[in-house]
Design a protein around this motif. Structure first.
Motif, PDB file in Angstrom:
ATOM      1  N   ALA A  31      -4.116   9.388   2.322  1.00  0.00           N
ATOM      2  CA  ALA A  31      -5.186   8.549   2.827  1.00  0.00           C
ATOM      3  C   ALA A  31      -4.825   7.068   2.701  1.00  0.00           C
ATOM      4  CB  ALA A  31      -6.490   8.847   2.075  1.00  0.00           C
ATOM      5  N   VAL A  32      -4.137   6.697   1.619  1.00  0.00           N
ATOM      6  CA  VAL A  32      -3.674   5.324   1.457  1.00  0.00           C
ATOM      7  C   VAL A  32      -2.670   4.979   2.552  1.00  0.00           C
ATOM      8  CG1 VAL A  32      -2.447   3.710  -0.037  1.00  0.00           C
ATOM      9  CG2 VAL A  32      -4.103   5.309  -1.022  1.00  0.00           C
ATOM     10  N   VAL A  33      -1.764   5.911   2.847  1.00  0.00           N
ATOM     11  CA  VAL A  33      -0.783   5.696   3.916  1.00  0.00           C
ATOM     12  C   VAL A  33      -1.490   5.503   5.256  1.00  0.00           C
ATOM     13  CG1 VAL A  33       1.101   6.762   5.217  1.00  0.00           C
ATOM     14  CG2 VAL A  33       1.062   6.921   2.727  1.00  0.00           C
ATOM     15  N   ALA A  34      -2.512   6.312   5.506  1.00  0.00           N
ATOM     16  CA  ALA A  34      -3.252   6.172   6.761  1.00  0.00           C
ATOM     17  C   ALA A  34      -3.902   4.794   6.856  1.00  0.00           C
ATOM     18  CB  ALA A  34      -4.312   7.266   6.863  1.00  0.00           C
ATOM     19  N   GLY A  35      -4.471   4.306   5.741  1.00  0.00           N
ATOM     20  CA  GLY A  35      -5.054   2.971   5.744  1.00  0.00           C
ATOM     21  C   GLY A  35      -4.019   1.900   6.031  1.00  0.00           C
ATOM     22  N   ALA A  36      -2.838   2.036   5.435  1.00  0.00           N
ATOM     23  CA  ALA A  36      -1.762   1.070   5.685  1.00  0.00           C
ATOM     24  C   ALA A  36      -1.340   1.090   7.144  1.00  0.00           C
ATOM     25  CB  ALA A  36      -0.578   1.372   4.778  1.00  0.00           C
ATOM     26  N   ALA A  37      -1.263   2.295   7.730  1.00  0.00           N
ATOM     27  CA  ALA A  37      -0.861   2.416   9.127  1.00  0.00           C
ATOM     28  C   ALA A  37      -1.893   1.772  10.053  1.00  0.00           C
ATOM     29  CB  ALA A  37      -0.668   3.894   9.483  1.00  0.00           C
ATOM     30  N   LEU A  38      -3.171   1.992   9.769  1.00  0.00           N
ATOM     31  CA  LEU A  38      -4.215   1.372  10.581  1.00  0.00           C
ATOM     32  C   LEU A  38      -4.129  -0.151  10.515  1.00  0.00           C
ATOM     33  CD1 LEU A  38      -7.255   3.638   9.642  1.00  0.00           C
ATOM     34  CD2 LEU A  38      -6.228   3.446  11.915  1.00  0.00           C
ATOM     35  N   LEU A  39      -3.940  -0.670   9.319  1.00  0.00           N
ATOM     36  CA  LEU A  39      -3.874  -2.119   9.130  1.00  0.00           C
ATOM     37  C   LEU A  39      -2.712  -2.720   9.905  1.00  0.00           C
ATOM     38  CD1 LEU A  39      -4.825  -4.685   7.625  1.00  0.00           C
ATOM     39  CD2 LEU A  39      -3.261  -4.046   5.792  1.00  0.00           C
ATOM     40  N   LEU A  40      -1.534  -2.148   9.745  1.00  0.00           N
ATOM     41  CA  LEU A  40      -0.345  -2.689  10.405  1.00  0.00           C
ATOM     42  C   LEU A  40      -0.439  -2.551  11.922  1.00  0.00           C
ATOM     43  CD1 LEU A  40       2.433  -3.965  10.054  1.00  0.00           C
ATOM     44  CD2 LEU A  40       3.396  -1.662   9.860  1.00  0.00           C
ATOM     45  N   THR A  41      -0.871  -1.383  12.385  1.00  0.00           N
ATOM     46  CA  THR A  41      -0.972  -1.163  13.825  1.00  0.00           C
ATOM     47  C   THR A  41      -1.969  -2.122  14.463  1.00  0.00           C
ATOM     48  OG1 THR A  41      -0.443   1.187  13.552  1.00  0.00           O
ATOM     49  CG2 THR A  41      -1.509   0.542  15.603  1.00  0.00           C
ATOM     50  N   GLY A  42      -3.147  -2.244  13.860  1.00  0.00           N
ATOM     51  CA  GLY A  42      -4.152  -3.128  14.427  1.00  0.00           C
ATOM     52  C   GLY A  42      -3.711  -4.583  14.454  1.00  0.00           C
ATOM     53  N   ALA A  43      -3.102  -5.047  13.365  1.00  0.00           N
ATOM     54  CA  ALA A  43      -2.674  -6.445  13.302  1.00  0.00           C
ATOM     55  C   ALA A  43      -1.594  -6.742  14.339  1.00  0.00           C
ATOM     56  CB  ALA A  43      -2.172  -6.776  11.896  1.00  0.00           C
ATOM     57  N   LEU A  44      -0.621  -5.835  14.467  1.00  0.00           N
ATOM     58  CA  LEU A  44       0.467  -6.077  15.423  1.00  0.00           C
ATOM     59  C   LEU A  44      -0.016  -6.007  16.864  1.00  0.00           C
ATOM     60  CD1 LEU A  44       3.457  -4.187  13.742  1.00  0.00           C
ATOM     61  CD2 LEU A  44       2.859  -6.616  13.633  1.00  0.00           C
ATOM     62  N   LEU A  45      -0.923  -5.062  17.153  1.00  0.00           N
ATOM     63  CA  LEU A  45      -1.475  -5.000  18.508  1.00  0.00           C
ATOM     64  C   LEU A  45      -2.320  -6.239  18.801  1.00  0.00           C
ATOM     65  CD1 LEU A  45      -2.553  -1.244  18.795  1.00  0.00           C
ATOM     66  CD2 LEU A  45      -0.626  -2.377  19.940  1.00  0.00           C
ATOM     67  N   LEU A  78       0.828  -1.205   0.000  1.00  0.00           N
ATOM     68  CA  LEU A  78       0.000   0.000   0.000  1.00  0.00           C
ATOM     69  C   LEU A  78       0.864   1.257   0.000  1.00  0.00           C
ATOM     70  CD1 LEU A  78      -2.837  -1.018   2.503  1.00  0.00           C
ATOM     71  CD2 LEU A  78      -3.008  -0.788   0.019  1.00  0.00           C
ATOM     72  N   LEU A  79       1.953   1.229   0.744  1.00  0.00           N
ATOM     73  CA  LEU A  79       2.878   2.371   0.720  1.00  0.00           C
ATOM     74  C   LEU A  79       3.496   2.541  -0.663  1.00  0.00           C
ATOM     75  CD1 LEU A  79       4.707   1.976   4.165  1.00  0.00           C
ATOM     76  CD2 LEU A  79       2.863   3.558   3.561  1.00  0.00           C
ATOM     77  N   ALA A  80       3.764   1.420  -1.326  1.00  0.00           N
ATOM     78  CA  ALA A  80       4.290   1.502  -2.689  1.00  0.00           C
ATOM     79  C   ALA A  80       3.256   2.116  -3.630  1.00  0.00           C
ATOM     80  CB  ALA A  80       4.699   0.111  -3.181  1.00  0.00           C
ATOM     81  N   VAL A  81       1.982   1.773  -3.438  1.00  0.00           N
ATOM     82  CA  VAL A  81       0.918   2.380  -4.241  1.00  0.00           C
ATOM     83  C   VAL A  81       0.855   3.880  -3.964  1.00  0.00           C
ATOM     84  CG1 VAL A  81      -1.565   2.478  -4.649  1.00  0.00           C
ATOM     85  CG2 VAL A  81      -0.435   0.262  -4.359  1.00  0.00           C
ATOM     86  N   ALA A  82       0.953   4.254  -2.691  1.00  0.00           N
ATOM     87  CA  ALA A  82       0.920   5.681  -2.337  1.00  0.00           C
ATOM     88  C   ALA A  82       2.064   6.433  -2.991  1.00  0.00           C
ATOM     89  CB  ALA A  82       0.971   5.836  -0.814  1.00  0.00           C
ATOM     90  N   ALA A  83       3.253   5.827  -2.998  1.00  0.00           N
ATOM     91  CA  ALA A  83       4.403   6.478  -3.627  1.00  0.00           C
ATOM     92  C   ALA A  83       4.215   6.585  -5.136  1.00  0.00           C
ATOM     93  CB  ALA A  83       5.677   5.702  -3.300  1.00  0.00           C
ATOM     94  N   ALA A  84       3.668   5.548  -5.733  1.00  0.00           N
ATOM     95  CA  ALA A  84       3.490   5.546  -7.183  1.00  0.00           C
ATOM     96  C   ALA A  84       2.414   6.521  -7.639  1.00  0.00           C
ATOM     97  CB  ALA A  84       3.146   4.136  -7.664  1.00  0.00           C
ATOM     98  N   THR A  85       1.440   6.779  -6.774  1.00  0.00           N
ATOM     99  CA  THR A  85       0.331   7.656  -7.156  1.00  0.00           C
ATOM    100  C   THR A  85       0.452   9.059  -6.580  1.00  0.00           C
ATOM    101  OG1 THR A  85      -0.974   6.857  -5.265  1.00  0.00           O
ATOM    102  CG2 THR A  85      -1.261   5.707  -7.380  1.00  0.00           C
ATOM    103  N   ALA A  86       1.585   9.350  -5.944  1.00  0.00           N
ATOM    104  CA  ALA A  86       1.752  10.671  -5.321  1.00  0.00           C
ATOM    105  C   ALA A  86       1.798  11.780  -6.360  1.00  0.00           C
ATOM    106  CB  ALA A  86       3.016  10.691  -4.460  1.00  0.00           C
ATOM    107  N   ARG A  87       2.201  11.455  -7.579  1.00  0.00           N
ATOM    108  CA  ARG A  87       2.270  12.450  -8.657  1.00  0.00           C
ATOM    109  C   ARG A  87       1.470  11.953  -9.855  1.00  0.00           C
ATOM    110  NH1 ARG A  87       7.434  12.255  -6.551  1.00  0.00           N
ATOM    111  NH2 ARG A  87       8.226  14.222  -5.709  1.00  0.00           N
ATOM    112  N   PRO A  88       0.947  12.861 -10.647  1.00  0.00           N
ATOM    113  CA  PRO A  88       0.224  12.449 -11.862  1.00  0.00           C
ATOM    114  C   PRO A  88       1.148  11.728 -12.832  1.00  0.00           C
ATOM    115  CG  PRO A  88      -0.245  14.746 -11.301  1.00  0.00           C
ATOM    116  CD  PRO A  88       0.896  14.322 -10.428  1.00  0.00           C
ATOM    117  N   GLY A  89       0.557  10.911 -13.685  1.00  0.00           N
ATOM    118  CA  GLY A  89       1.320  10.230 -14.721  1.00  0.00           C
ATOM    119  C   GLY A  89       1.756   8.837 -14.363  1.00  0.00           C
ATOM    120  N   ALA A  90       1.191   8.260 -13.306  1.00  0.00           N
ATOM    121  CA  ALA A  90       1.571   6.898 -12.925  1.00  0.00           C
ATOM    122  C   ALA A  90       1.096   5.911 -13.987  1.00  0.00           C
ATOM    123  CB  ALA A  90       0.975   6.534 -11.574  1.00  0.00           C
TER     124      ALA A  90
END
Length: 461
Positions: A187-201, A104-116
């Protein structure tokens, strides 16, 4: 930790309500962690859709990417659940959560700028869908572990279902708040953070700790409680082993070498009934969303869609909490066809609504049957299989809901505009109503014990 397992049973007689469910040892913290992770399921799809659309400039690319994301997530859910059943939550969930979050972080990085590039972004999105951890099925398996009392378990499943319903409402609202602040990639980064945090907790909770056979702790009493509820029906044939305590997340006992044993899924008629009920419920819900949009458009008030669908969620929450609050509800074999029939009849009535107000009331009425139907389906599936197959059984029910929802939306999308809208509502209700006689013919009872007379065909799904 051995004393912690007996607490819920004692609590059930003193405080048999939702407070007793959340007051079970480690239940509150584990459930809260699961909800944090599952909130990402309401955040990530919309965030990904907007991010792909903005970066590629193509609605078709965004729609295709999201369709593939959903398919990968839904169709592979039983496979991921099988890994949890085989290896336990602490070994299986963290790699899934880390890999999915990284993608998901890779998707966020790839879509951070137009032209992906649509192909690159689409491949990352699909890969992320393949790795989504099954936090919902795992949490329901952990509920079984800490709450052997059937009444408390039903309340826990009802509470879980209502909370999940609210998360899918809260997630898009959170995305709406994040978009102007962080943009789609944020927003994608926030979703990734929620997923990882919840699973690890979640896996940090003592409930997720692996237990060896004969090692004391909560696994043995919970397994014993489940056996008492389920009846002695010779489940060793499915790999549960006579007398073996349930492992973490329903992973079953361990062998002498300390490895989780893999069992057949089993479940027979009961599991098939649960999957069928979940599928037709999901189909009705998927169709209803689009039909509400069409109805509101025809009335010239498209903005009314929000409050009508909110009425569905409110009705579902009331129905789910009401089911959990009952001390002596009807048996599962009666409830499952009853709630399915109620949903079908409410959908039919909604088709003849003369205005938006009546439609909203009919949709709220339909909602009253949604959470109870799904809660009962999860309970039936959980009780139908051996302890080390419960995560997979729950995942099959979850897959059926999502697949049914996708099929319902796609089918109604082809019908709206071609046939009268009231007929669309009736056709959407047909699968639920048609499933009722099938479900009534299935004798799976409350505890789901398989009879020794069942054929071999009925022992495998």
């Amino acid at each position: 930790m051995s004393s912690s397992a007996s607490a819920p049973t004692g609590a059930s007689s003193a405080r048999p309500g939702y407070r007793a469910v959340l007051g079970a040892p480690h239940a509150g913290r584990t459930f809260a962690a699961a909800l944090v992770g599952r909130l990402s399921y309401g955040v990530v799809p919309l965030a990904l859709l907007v991010a792909v659309r903005d970066s590629t400039g193509s609605y078709s690319a965004a729609g295709l990417a999201m369709a593939l994301f959903g398919l990968a997530s839904v169709l592979l859910s039983p496979v991921r659940a099988a890994l949890v059943d085989r290896h336990g939550p602490r070994r299986a969930l963290p790699p899934m959560a880390v890999l999915c979050s990284a993608l998901l972080l890779a998707v966020a990085a790839a879509t951070a700028r137009p032209g992906a590039g649509p192909v690159t972004v689409g491949a990352l999105v699909v890969a992320a869908g393949c790795c989504t951890p099954p936090l919902g099925p795992v949490m329901r398996t952990l509920w079984r572990r800490i709450l052997p009392d059937p009444a408390l378990l039903r309340r826990a499943f009802s509470l879980d279902g209502v909370a999940e319903e609210l998360l899918f409402v809260t997630g898009p609202l959170l995305v709406g708040l994040l978009l102007p602040l962080t943009g789609p990639a944020g927003a994608v980064v926030a979703g990734a953070a929620l997923l990882l945090t919840g699973a690890l907790l979640m896996v940090a909770s003592p409930l997720a700790a692996p237990e060896r056979a004969g090692a004391g702790g909560p696994a043995a009493p919970a397994g014993a409680g489940a056996a008492a509820a389920d009846g002695a029906d010779g489940r060793a044939a499915d790999g549960a082993g006579a007398g073996a305590p349930a492992g973490p997340g329903g992973s079953g006992g361990r062998s002498g070498r300390g490895r989780f044993r893999r069992s057949r899924l089993g479940g027979g008629r009961a599991l098939r009934s649960a999957v069928l009920a979940a599928a037709v419920t999901g189909l009705g819900l998927g169709a209803l969303d689009l039909m509400v949009v069409a109805f509101a458009d025809a009335q010239g008030r498209p903005a009314a869609v929000g409050w009508i669908l909110a009425a569905l969620s409110v009705g579902s929450a009331v129905g789910g909490l009401g089911l959990g609050a009952l001390d002596r509800p009807l048996p599962n074999a009666v409830r499952l066809p009853l709630f399915t029939a109620g949903l079908g009849l409410a959908l039919t009535a909604a088709g003849f609504a003369p205005n938006l107000l009546v439609l909203g009331a009919a949709v709220a009425l339909a909602g009253l049957f949604v959470a109870p139907a799904l809660t009962t389906a999860y309970l039936v599936a959980d009780e139908a299989v051996a302890a080390d197959a419960r995560t997979r059984a729950g995942a099959w029910v979850n897959t059926a809901v999502n697949a049914g929802s996708a099929a319902g939306g796609a089918t109604v999308g082809l019908l709206v505009g071609r046939v009268p809208l009231p007929l669309c509502f009736v056709l959407a209700a047909v699968p639920a109503l048609a499933a009722v006689p099938v479900l009534r013919a299935r004798d799976f009872g409350d505890a789901g014990p398989r009879r020794k007379s069942d054929s071999a065909e009925d022992r495998a799904v």
